[in-house]
Design a protein around this motif. Structure first.
Motif, mmCIF file in Angstrom:
data_model
loop_
_atom_site.group_PDB
_atom_site.id
_atom_site.type_symbol
_atom_site.label_atom_id
_atom_site.label_comp_id
_atom_site.label_asym_id
_atom_site.label_seq_id
_atom_site.Cartn_x
_atom_site.Cartn_y
_atom_site.Cartn_z
ATOM 1 N N ASP A 35 44.177 -22.631 79.934
ATOM 2 C CA ASP A 35 45.399 -22.720 80.736
ATOM 3 C C ASP A 35 46.584 -23.180 79.891
ATOM 4 O O ASP A 35 46.472 -23.419 78.683
ATOM 5 C CB ASP A 35 45.180 -23.620 81.963
ATOM 6 C CG ASP A 35 45.023 -25.104 81.632
ATOM 7 O OD1 ASP A 35 45.351 -25.520 80.501
ATOM 8 O OD2 ASP A 35 44.575 -25.853 82.518
ATOM 9 N N VAL A 36 47.745 -23.318 80.529
ATOM 10 C CA VAL A 36 48.975 -23.634 79.809
ATOM 11 C C VAL A 36 48.945 -25.019 79.180
ATOM 12 O O VAL A 36 49.705 -25.309 78.252
ATOM 13 C CB VAL A 36 50.201 -23.524 80.749
ATOM 14 C CG1 VAL A 36 50.430 -22.079 81.150
ATOM 15 C CG2 VAL A 36 50.032 -24.406 81.987
ATOM 16 N N GLU B 53 46.021 -17.768 88.357
ATOM 17 C CA GLU B 53 46.070 -18.565 87.136
ATOM 18 C C GLU B 53 45.250 -17.950 86.019
ATOM 19 O O GLU B 53 45.687 -17.930 84.850
ATOM 20 C CB GLU B 53 45.586 -19.988 87.420
ATOM 21 C CG GLU B 53 45.713 -20.916 86.226
ATOM 22 C CD GLU B 53 45.253 -22.330 86.502
ATOM 23 O OE1 GLU B 53 45.323 -23.165 85.589
ATOM 24 O OE2 GLU B 53 44.807 -22.602 87.652
ATOM 25 N N LYS B 54 44.063 -17.444 86.342
ATOM 26 C CA LYS B 54 43.231 -16.889 85.264
ATOM 27 C C LYS B 54 43.891 -15.679 84.627
ATOM 28 O O LYS B 54 43.760 -15.455 83.417
ATOM 29 C CB LYS B 54 41.822 -16.572 85.764
ATOM 30 C CG LYS B 54 41.709 -15.454 86.767
ATOM 31 C CD LYS B 54 40.258 -15.234 87.155
ATOM 32 C CE LYS B 54 40.144 -14.186 88.247
ATOM 33 N NZ LYS B 54 40.764 -14.628 89.514
ATOM 34 N N LEU B 55 44.622 -14.889 85.438
ATOM 35 C CA LEU B 55 45.334 -13.738 84.881
ATOM 36 C C LEU B 55 46.458 -14.204 83.966
ATOM 37 O O LEU B 55 46.680 -13.619 82.893
ATOM 38 C CB LEU B 55 45.876 -12.844 85.999
ATOM 39 C CG LEU B 55 44.891 -11.828 86.597
ATOM 40 C CD1 LEU B 55 43.795 -12.523 87.403
ATOM 41 C CD2 LEU B 55 45.622 -10.819 87.475
ATOM 42 N N ASP B 56 47.170 -15.258 84.385
ATOM 43 C CA ASP B 56 48.218 -15.819 83.532
ATOM 44 C C ASP B 56 47.626 -16.351 82.233
ATOM 45 O O ASP B 56 48.191 -16.159 81.150
ATOM 46 C CB ASP B 56 48.958 -16.949 84.263
ATOM 47 C CG ASP B 56 49.745 -16.460 85.473
ATOM 48 O OD1 ASP B 56 50.053 -15.257 85.530
ATOM 49 O OD2 ASP B 56 50.020 -17.286 86.362
ATOM 50 N N ASN B 57 46.474 -17.014 82.353
ATOM 51 C CA ASN B 57 45.818 -17.553 81.160
ATOM 52 C C ASN B 57 45.480 -16.445 80.165
ATOM 53 O O ASN B 57 45.727 -16.571 78.960
ATOM 54 C CB ASN B 57 44.533 -18.294 81.533
ATOM 55 C CG ASN B 57 44.775 -19.536 82.364
ATOM 56 O OD1 ASN B 57 45.892 -20.039 82.442
ATOM 57 N ND2 ASN B 57 43.727 -20.047 82.987
ATOM 58 N N LYS C 105 47.467 -11.363 91.079
ATOM 59 C CA LYS C 105 48.144 -12.550 90.581
ATOM 60 C C LYS C 105 47.182 -13.731 90.639
ATOM 61 O O LYS C 105 46.326 -13.807 91.521
ATOM 62 C CB LYS C 105 49.392 -12.863 91.413
ATOM 63 C CG LYS C 105 50.500 -11.828 91.283
ATOM 64 C CD LYS C 105 51.736 -12.248 92.096
ATOM 65 C CE LYS C 105 52.844 -11.215 91.941
ATOM 66 N NZ LYS C 105 54.066 -11.605 92.712
ATOM 67 N N SER D 3 46.796 -13.505 79.939
ATOM 68 C CA SER D 3 48.026 -12.914 79.394
ATOM 69 C C SER D 3 48.548 -13.723 78.220
ATOM 70 O O SER D 3 49.103 -13.168 77.259
ATOM 71 C CB SER D 3 49.096 -12.821 80.489
ATOM 72 O OG SER D 3 48.700 -11.937 81.514
ATOM 73 N N ASN D 4 48.363 -15.045 78.284
ATOM 74 C CA ASN D 4 48.842 -15.929 77.222
ATOM 75 C C ASN D 4 47.855 -16.064 76.068
ATOM 76 O O ASN D 4 48.252 -16.308 74.930
ATOM 77 C CB ASN D 4 49.144 -17.321 77.790
ATOM 78 C CG ASN D 4 50.326 -17.313 78.744
ATOM 79 O OD1 ASN D 4 51.283 -16.565 78.545
ATOM 80 N ND2 ASN D 4 50.251 -18.135 79.791
#
Length: 210
Positions: free
Chosen positions: A31-32, A59-63, A57, A65-66
């Protein structure tokens, strides 16, 4: 040979068989804040890759992506072996028979509609093998309503502990204790260990080597 080598699953076919049988796996992303986030997921193992479906959408998708480096694991506890199997006083002797697969890989979001359709239909075939549904097609709008995560394994390791580290005599003694304890999983565990009851006699009919 060290115990860790004895416990290693050396057959890729056995790893695939296990992953095809298991219904829940866990994906770990970063995570961020730099902490691992672990999420249980349905999954399918196709063409040597792991596929999962998700909301579009989260958190895991955001993770991912980063940071596209992820971990994945699936495991099955076959049988808890209570300490009193060995000693009525020494709790340190409690043990577990198990199977597990651990993956380190690169995650991506599937955008090709044919591959996305393949993955989603693969999930349906795994979790609803009895059918009674219409397979998805690549031109269906429903494909746009979900994300499909793909993990390409960089390393894939399996471990299993079903008594293969023990002598034949000790394995038989353990098998009889498992049968006598008669847990809900006992007969399945004994079959995986290579044992069957024949005319009321517990017999080792196979020497499983994974």
């Amino acid at each position: 040979m060290q115990l860790v080598g004895i416990l290693e699953i050396k057959s890729f076919e056995k790893i695939k068989e296990f992953l095809n049988d298991e219904h829940v796996g866990r994906i770990s992303s970063i995570d961020v804040s730099g902490f691992p986030q672990i999420i249980p997921m349905n999954f399918v193992f196709l063409n040597d890759a792991i596929y999962m479906h998700s909301h579009v959408k989260g958190e895991k998708l955001d993770n991912i992506s980063n940071n596209d480096k992820v971990g994945f694991e699936a495991d099955r506890e076959l049988e808890f072996l209570p300490s009193y199997f060995e000693d009525p006083h020494n709790a340190a002797l409690a043990d577990t028979l198990y199977i597990s697969v651990v993956v380190k890989g690169i995650a991506s979001f599937v955008t090709d509609r044919e591959e996305k359709t393949l993955a989603l239909n693969g999930l349906m075939e795994k979790y609803q093998p009895e059918g009674f549904y219409d397979p998805l097609k690549s031109d269906m709008r429903v494909l746009d309503a979900v994300s499909v995560i793909k993990i390409n394994p960089q390393t894939l390791h399996g471990k299993y502990k079903i008594g293969q580290h023990m002598s034949s005599n000790d394995r038989m003694i353990l098998a009889k204790k498992i049968l006598e304890k008669n847990s809900a999983t006992a007969k399945t565990t004994l079959k995986i260990m290579g044992f069957e009851e024949i005319d009321g006699v517990l017999t080792m009919i196979d020497e499983p080597k994974w």
